[in-house]
Enzyme design. Structure first.
Site, short mmCIF file in Angstrom:
data_model
loop_
_atom_site.label_atom_id
_atom_site.label_comp_id
_atom_site.label_asym_id
_atom_site.label_seq_id
_atom_site.Cartn_x
_atom_site.Cartn_y
_atom_site.Cartn_z
N ARG A 171 20.06 -14.41 20.74
CA ARG A 171 19.18 -14.73 19.60
C ARG A 171 19.98 -14.94 18.32
O ARG A 171 20.94 -14.23 18.03
CB ARG A 171 18.18 -13.58 19.40
CG ARG A 171 17.37 -13.72 18.11
CD ARG A 171 16.07 -13.01 18.16
NE ARG A 171 16.17 -11.57 18.31
CZ ARG A 171 15.12 -10.76 18.43
NH1 ARG A 171 13.89 -11.27 18.43
NH2 ARG A 171 15.29 -9.47 18.58
N ARG A 207 21.33 -10.56 14.57
CA ARG A 207 20.79 -9.32 14.02
C ARG A 207 21.64 -8.13 14.42
O ARG A 207 22.09 -8.04 15.55
CB ARG A 207 19.36 -9.12 14.53
CG ARG A 207 18.30 -9.61 13.58
CD ARG A 207 16.94 -9.63 14.20
NE ARG A 207 16.51 -8.36 14.78
CZ ARG A 207 15.30 -8.15 15.27
NH1 ARG A 207 14.40 -9.12 15.26
NH2 ARG A 207 14.98 -6.98 15.78
P1 ADP Z 1 10.25 -11.43 19.42
O1 ADP Z 1 9.76 -11.96 18.10
O2 ADP Z 1 9.13 -11.16 20.40
O3 ADP Z 1 11.19 -10.28 19.29
P2 ADP Z 1 11.72 -13.96 19.52
O4 ADP Z 1 10.65 -14.96 19.25
O5 ADP Z 1 12.68 -13.66 18.43
O6 ADP Z 1 11.10 -12.60 20.10
O7 ADP Z 1 12.51 -14.46 20.82
C1 ADP Z 1 13.63 -13.73 21.32
C2 ADP Z 1 14.71 -14.71 21.76
O8 ADP Z 1 14.26 -15.43 22.91
C3 ADP Z 1 15.07 -15.75 20.72
O9 ADP Z 1 16.45 -16.01 20.82
C4 ADP Z 1 14.22 -16.96 21.12
O10 ADP Z 1 14.81 -18.19 20.71
C5 ADP Z 1 14.18 -16.83 22.63
N1 ADP Z 1 12.92 -17.29 23.23
C6 ADP Z 1 11.68 -17.20 22.69
N2 ADP Z 1 10.75 -17.70 23.54
C7 ADP Z 1 11.44 -18.09 24.65
C8 ADP Z 1 11.05 -18.70 25.90
N3 ADP Z 1 9.77 -18.97 26.17
N4 ADP Z 1 12.02 -18.95 26.80
C9 ADP Z 1 13.33 -18.66 26.53
N5 ADP Z 1 13.75 -18.10 25.38
C10 ADP Z 1 12.83 -17.82 24.45
P1 AMP Z 2 11.38 -6.46 15.35
O1 AMP Z 2 11.88 -7.37 14.27
O2 AMP Z 2 9.91 -6.58 15.57
O3 AMP Z 2 12.19 -6.60 16.63
O4 AMP Z 2 11.62 -4.99 14.80
C1 AMP Z 2 12.93 -4.51 14.52
C2 AMP Z 2 12.89 -3.00 14.31
O5 AMP Z 2 12.09 -2.71 13.15
C3 AMP Z 2 12.28 -2.19 15.44
O6 AMP Z 2 13.21 -1.88 16.46
C4 AMP Z 2 11.82 -0.93 14.67
O7 AMP Z 2 12.91 -0.08 14.38
C5 AMP Z 2 11.33 -1.51 13.35
N1 AMP Z 2 9.88 -1.88 13.39
C6 AMP Z 2 9.36 -3.13 13.23
N2 AMP Z 2 8.02 -3.08 13.31
C7 AMP Z 2 7.69 -1.78 13.53
C8 AMP Z 2 6.47 -1.10 13.74
N3 AMP Z 2 5.29 -1.75 13.74
N4 AMP Z 2 6.52 0.24 13.95
C9 AMP Z 2 7.68 0.91 13.96
N5 AMP Z 2 8.88 0.33 13.79
C10 AMP Z 2 8.89 -1.02 13.58
#
Ligand code: ADP
Ligand code: AMP
Length: 213
Positions: free
Chosen positions: A127, A160
């Site tokens: 990602r 990240r």
């Molecule tokens: P979330 O917001 O649920 O944490 P992301 O949207 O950031 O997930 O997606 C996580 C990673 O997977 C990113 O690198 C994104 O580009 C990739 N990704 C998202 N959807 C798909 C998919 N349908 N197939 C393959 N890779 C995906």
């Molecule tokens: P995300 O961007 O959704 O993957 O969140 C990154 C990190 O932020 C998580 O691993 C948690 O540490 C914190 N976080 C985000 N949303 C929440 C939530 N709704 N409740 C608790 N922790 C959260």
């Protein structure tokens, strides 16, 4: 249209949220993005949250509920919103019900993106996220058009800090223990739809739009 995108970390919520914003012109409310902005701005809340986030643990409910309360009250949420990464605990889901009831609004749909843990690690390790708008890309599965530059806002793409193998393990544990049980909570309300999140990005978007049509 008040929507919630639900799923494990890396399931594709943020990626799909961008398409919902384009189509429905409603804001994405991603608690993770709000917390990361607080860390960049070095606020007290950001500094407290950072320790939990770096360890792959959930930030305390009181902090998160405060964030959502403030965000939902903003005027751009009047026509609807997309919750992304919230709620993650039963206490947060109950607080959301309480807040929405007070505001006289309700959730229309919870869209769960179903992706098995085995695929999550590969998604998270590839990602790249935009420092400006939070958009997600993937080096292999969803590359940006110009390397290192966000397709949406020209912001810089970075890895990240919490997207590493050790933290992913803790985040998946937190998801299964504390967040996945909410699927029953929303299923009981009759507003839960589950999509196969293992399909490619465009196929998931098309399934999602079909569901909302
Ligand atoms: P979330 O917001 O649920 O944490 P992301 O949207 O950031 O997930 O997606 C996580 C990673 O997977 C990113 O690198 C994104 O580009 C990739 N990704 C998202 N959807 C798909 C998919 N349908 N197939 C393959 N890779 C995906
Ligand atoms: P995300 O961007 O959704 O993957 O969140 C990154 C990190 O932020 C998580 O691993 C948690 O540490 C914190 N976080 C985000 N949303 C929440 C939530 N709704 N409740 C608790 N922790 C959260």
């Amino acid at each position: 249209m008040n929507l919630m995108l639900f799923g494990a970390p890396g399931a594709g919520k943020g990626t799909q949220a961008k398409y919902l914003i384009e189509r429905y012109n409603i804001p994405q409310i991603a608690t993770g993005d709000i917390l990361r902005a607080a860390i960049v701005n070095k606020t007290a809340m950001g500094m407290e949250a950072k320790e939990y986030m770096d360890a792959g643990k959930l930030v305390p409910d009181s902090t998160i509920i405060g964030i959502i309360q403030d965000r939902l009250a903003q005027s751009d949420c009047k026509e609807g919103f997309i919750l992304d990464g919230f709620p993650r605990t039963l206490a947060q889901a109950q607080a959301l019900d309480f807040l929405m009831e007070k505001m006289g609004i309700k959730l229309d749909k919870v869209i769960s993106l179903n992706v098995p843990d085995e695929l999550i690690v590969g998604r998270i390790s590839g990602r790249r996220v935009c420092v400006k708008c939070g958009a997600s890309f993937h080096v292999e599965f969803n590359p940006e058009k110009v390397e290192g530059v966000c397709d949406y806002c020209d912001g810089e793409l970075i890895v990240r800090k919490d997207d590493n193998a050790q933290t992913v393990k803790s985040r998946l544990e937190a998801y299964h223990a504390q967040t996945a049980p909410l699927l029953d909570f929303y299923s009981d309300k009759g507003i839960l739809s589950t999509l196969d999140g293992t399909k490619d990005v465009a196929a998931v978007t098309s399934d999602m739009f079909a569901l909302l049509a």
